[in-house]
Design a protein around this motif. Sequence first.
Motif, PDB file in Angstrom:
ATOM      1  N   ILE A  46       0.887  -9.025  12.577  1.00 55.24           N
ATOM      2  CA  ILE A  46       0.378  -8.985  11.205  1.00 55.24           C
ATOM      3  C   ILE A  46      -0.150 -10.165  10.542  1.00 55.24           C
ATOM      4  CG2 ILE A  46       0.854  -8.836   8.865  1.00 55.24           C
ATOM      5  CD1 ILE A  46       2.876  -6.633   9.496  1.00 55.24           C
ATOM      6  N   ARG A  50      -3.995 -11.261  10.595  1.00 52.37           N
ATOM      7  CA  ARG A  50      -4.780 -11.880   9.482  1.00 52.37           C
ATOM      8  C   ARG A  50      -5.316 -13.132   9.573  1.00 52.37           C
ATOM      9  NH1 ARG A  50      -0.045 -14.423   6.251  1.00 52.37           N
ATOM     10  NH2 ARG A  50      -0.664 -15.903   7.892  1.00 52.37           N
ATOM     11  N   THR A  55      -8.807  -6.783   9.230  1.00 56.26           N
ATOM     12  CA  THR A  55      -8.208  -6.008   8.436  1.00 56.26           C
ATOM     13  C   THR A  55      -7.101  -5.381   9.274  1.00 56.26           C
ATOM     14  OG1 THR A  55     -10.245  -5.512   7.381  1.00 56.26           O
ATOM     15  CG2 THR A  55      -8.387  -4.010   7.035  1.00 56.26           C
ATOM     16  N   GLN A  66       7.431  -2.067   2.939  1.00 50.72           N
ATOM     17  CA  GLN A  66       5.989  -2.097   2.399  1.00 50.72           C
ATOM     18  C   GLN A  66       5.612  -3.577   1.840  1.00 50.72           C
ATOM     19  OE1 GLN A  66       4.552   1.286   0.385  1.00 50.72           O
ATOM     20  NE2 GLN A  66       4.832   2.473   2.162  1.00 50.72           N
ATOM     21  N   ALA A  67       6.746  -3.913   0.907  1.00 50.05           N
ATOM     22  CA  ALA A  67       6.052  -5.395   0.301  1.00 50.05           C
ATOM     23  C   ALA A  67       6.245  -6.537   1.179  1.00 50.05           C
ATOM     24  CB  ALA A  67       6.841  -5.382  -1.026  1.00 50.05           C
ATOM     25  N   THR A  70       2.784  -6.253   3.470  1.00 48.70           N
ATOM     26  CA  THR A  70       1.972  -6.779   2.469  1.00 48.70           C
ATOM     27  C   THR A  70       1.859  -8.291   2.553  1.00 48.70           C
ATOM     28  OG1 THR A  70       1.700  -4.597   1.585  1.00 48.70           O
ATOM     29  CG2 THR A  70       0.573  -6.672   0.578  1.00 48.70           C
ATOM     30  N   GLU A  71       3.155  -8.793   2.201  1.00 47.52           N
ATOM     31  CA  GLU A  71       3.354 -10.260   1.938  1.00 47.52           C
ATOM     32  C   GLU A  71       2.892 -11.149   2.876  1.00 47.52           C
ATOM     33  OE1 GLU A  71       7.219 -13.159   1.854  1.00 47.52           O
ATOM     34  OE2 GLU A  71       7.184 -11.514   0.435  1.00 47.52           O
ATOM     35  N   ALA A  74      -0.680  -7.882   5.953  1.00 45.66           N
ATOM     36  CA  ALA A  74      -1.107  -6.541   6.137  1.00 45.66           C
ATOM     37  C   ALA A  74      -2.029  -6.226   4.645  1.00 45.66           C
ATOM     38  CB  ALA A  74       0.164  -5.568   6.333  1.00 45.66           C
ATOM     39  N   SER A  75      -3.177  -5.670   5.181  1.00 47.90           N
ATOM     40  CA  SER A  75      -4.240  -5.295   4.242  1.00 47.90           C
ATOM     41  C   SER A  75      -3.587  -3.915   3.667  1.00 47.90           C
ATOM     42  CB  SER A  75      -5.568  -5.121   4.628  1.00 47.90           C
ATOM     43  OG  SER A  75      -5.896  -6.100   5.321  1.00 47.90           O
ATOM     44  N   HIS A  76      -3.222  -2.813   4.432  1.00 52.26           N
ATOM     45  CA  HIS A  76      -2.697  -1.825   4.212  1.00 52.26           C
ATOM     46  C   HIS A  76      -1.396  -1.443   4.813  1.00 52.26           C
ATOM     47  CE1 HIS A  76      -6.741  -0.950   2.519  1.00 52.26           C
ATOM     48  NE2 HIS A  76      -7.141  -1.661   3.824  1.00 52.26           N
ATOM     49  N   VAL A  77      -0.351  -0.785   4.355  1.00 51.60           N
ATOM     50  CA  VAL A  77       1.005  -0.229   4.864  1.00 51.60           C
ATOM     51  C   VAL A  77       0.923   1.160   4.953  1.00 51.60           C
ATOM     52  CG1 VAL A  77       3.495  -0.690   5.197  1.00 51.60           C
ATOM     53  CG2 VAL A  77       1.962  -2.519   4.448  1.00 51.60           C
TER      54      VAL A  77
END
Length: 160
Positions: A46, A50, A55, A66-67, A70-71, A74-77
């Motif tokens: 990831i 990035r 993406t 998920q959080a 994303t932190e 990741a653009s989308h989880v």
Amino acid sequence: MTWKWRRPLRCSFGTAYHCLITKGGLGEKETVLIQAAAGGVGLAAIQLARDAGATVIAVAGGSERQARLTELGASHVIDRLEKDVVEEVLRLTGGKGADLVIDPVGSTLQASLSALAPEGRLVFVGNAGVAALMSIFGSRCRTIRRFTACSWDRFSRGQP
């Protein structure tokens, strides 16, 4: 570049780099799907993807992850327990699919292939996908150096 990692993840960055860049040929502005993104290689992938300007679509089981994903970049989880991975990837990419899929699971072969864009690349980590590939290609699997799927859906239905 600020990578967030703990001691056990050090070797994961080398593996993730090899999958993404050396074997996967990830380019800037491409979309990469990372299966099992909450694992060591996934977490490293990831961050590296990035930093490469891609993406990143990360797949993990359980919304509590998920959080964190994303932190890390990741653009989308996609929570694989709640949503169909292939449908979500196609939705997120406007029907195109992922340019590159990193798959350390093996049992996700069908989803990984179905989520690929035309001329997309699939990289298995380790021997995770060997049994799945052997079931499709038999002994010819050993000669495959780089797997490129143009239209897996048509292939799986027996069409040319």
